[in-house]
Design an enzyme around this catalytic site. Structure first.
Site, PDB file in Angstrom:
ATOM      1  N   ALA A  29      64.740 -20.298  17.520  1.00 13.77           N
ATOM      2  CA  ALA A  29      65.441 -21.087  18.536  1.00 13.77           C
ATOM      3  C   ALA A  29      64.816 -20.863  19.907  1.00 13.77           C
ATOM      4  CB  ALA A  29      66.915 -20.706  18.564  1.00 13.77           C
TER       5      ALA A  29
ATOM      6  N   GLY B  53      65.099 -19.093  13.295  1.00 15.57           N
ATOM      7  CA  GLY B  53      65.282 -20.448  12.809  1.00 15.57           C
ATOM      8  C   GLY B  53      64.062 -20.985  12.089  1.00 15.57           C
TER       9      GLY B  53
ATOM     10  N   GLU C 276      64.529 -19.805   8.678  1.00 13.30           N
ATOM     11  CA  GLU C 276      65.629 -20.548   8.073  1.00 13.30           C
ATOM     12  C   GLU C 276      65.174 -21.924   7.601  1.00 13.30           C
ATOM     13  OE1 GLU C 276      69.791 -19.456   9.788  1.00 13.30           O
ATOM     14  OE2 GLU C 276      68.418 -19.550  11.507  1.00 13.30           O
TER      15      GLU C 276
ATOM     16  N   GLU D 203      67.497 -11.942  14.798  1.00  9.19           N
ATOM     17  CA  GLU D 203      68.679 -12.343  15.570  1.00  9.19           C
ATOM     18  C   GLU D 203      69.600 -11.186  15.937  1.00  9.19           C
ATOM     19  OE1 GLU D 203      67.555 -16.205  13.413  1.00  9.19           O
ATOM     20  OE2 GLU D 203      67.453 -14.040  13.057  1.00  9.19           O
TER      21      GLU D 203
END
Length: 259
Positions: A65, A110, A113, A133
Site C-alpha cells: 500500500a 498488498g 496479497e 504490516e
C-alpha cells in the site's frame, strides 16, 4: 500522468502491468480502481485465455500500500463500511481464466496479497517477499491472513505475519509460496513460456479444474469430490474433450476452440 495499470493483449495472453515504477508500484486509490477493471476486461475478452500480472520497472513487483495515503486516521465505523463494499480484490476470485503472478524485486504487503490471489506464482531470484504490516501497527487487509495459511500452512503463515521477515525467492519456493524460480534476466521469457503453455490447453477444462481446486479450500472432502465429478461430467460433453481424443488417435497436436 501515466496510467497506473496497463493492459496489453498478445497471443491469447493478457499482460496486466502495475505501472507506478517511481513508487515501486505501490497500491494507491487509482491502482485499486484500475486493477479490477483490467482483470475483468481480460476475463470478458474471448481472445484471452491467460492473464499475467507483473510490475513495471526494475525494483519491484509491488511494494504494498502507498503509505502516503495513510495520513489521516479514519473513523473505525467508516473504514469498516468502506471495506465491506471494496470489491477490487474479488476480481481475482471471480476470474475463471488462469492468473499468473510474475514477481521480481520487492513483493511486500498488498503486493504479496495480490500475488496470493493469483493461481500460479513465478519469481525471479532477486525477489524479496513478505508481509511487514504488523511492524507498522496494522495487519493485512485484502486477504493475506486468509490466503497465506491456505498456501503455506498455519505455522509458516503466523511466522511470516508476526515477524514481518522478508523471504528470498529460494525460501519462498521451499515453502510453496511460489512454485517456480528463475534468474532475473529470464523472468519475462519464462513467464511468457508458461503463459503460452497454459493458453494452448483447453480453456473449459482449465476453468473447471481451477474451480474445483479453489473450492477444495472451503468444502468438506465428500462435497468436494461430488463437485469434482459434476464438473468432470460437464467436460465429457465438450468439443475440446472430443478434439483431444481425436488428436491423440491421429498423433497430432489438438486444436482447442474453447467449446
Amino acid at each position: 500522468m501515466s496510467e497506473p495499470v496497463l493492459l496489453e493483449i498478445a497471443d491469447a495472453v493478457a499482460w496486466i502491468t502495475l505501472n507506478r515504477p517511481e513508487a515501486m508500484n505501490a497500491l494507491n486509490t487509482a491502482t485499486r480502481d484500475a486493477l479490477p477493471k483490467a482483470i475483468r476486461a481480460a476475463e470478458a475478452d474471448p481472445a484471452v485465455r491467460v492473464i499475467v500480472l507483473r510490475g513495471a520497472g526494475e525494483r519491484a513487483f509491488c511494494a504494498g500500500a502507498d503509505i502516503k495515503e495513510f495520513v489521516e486516521v479514519p473513523s473505525p465505523a467508516e473504514y469498516r463500511q468502506s471495506r465491506v463494499h471494496d470489491s477490487w480484490i474479488r476480481a481475482f476470485d471471480e476470474t475463471r481464466k488462469p492468473i499468473v503472478a510474475s514477481i521480481h524485486g520487492i513483493c511486500l504487503g498488498g503486493g504479496l496479497e495480490i500475488a496470493l490471489a493469483c493461481d500460479i506464482r513465478i519469481a525471479a531470484e532477486d525477489a524479496l517477499i513478505g508481509l511487514p504490516e504488523t511492524g507498522l501497527g496494522i495487519m493485512t487487509g485484502v486477504g493475506g491472513s486468509q490466503r497465506l495459511p491456505r498456501v503455506v500452512g498455519l505455522g509458516l503463515a503466523l511466522d511470516m505475519m508476526l515477524t514481518g521477515d522478508r523471504l528470498s525467492a529460494a525460501r519462498s519456493r521451499e515453502i510453496g509460496l511460489v512454485t517456480r524460480v528463475v534468474p532475473r534476466a529470464e523472468l519475462h521469457a519464462a513467464t511468457a513460456a508458461l503463459a503460452a503453455h497454459l493458453a494452448a490447453r483447453p480453456p473449459m477444462a482449465m476453468a473447471l479444474a481451477k474451480e474445483a481446486v479453489r473450492a477444495a479450500m472451503d468444502l468438506p472432502l465428500r462435497e468436494g469430490m461430488r463437485l469434482e465429478v459434476d464438473l468432470l461430467t460437464l467436460l465429457l460433453n465438450t468439443e475440446d474433450r472430443l478434439e483431444a481424443a481425436r488428436a491423440f488417435r491421429e498423433k497430432r497436436k489438438p486444436r482447442f476452440s474453447g467449446r
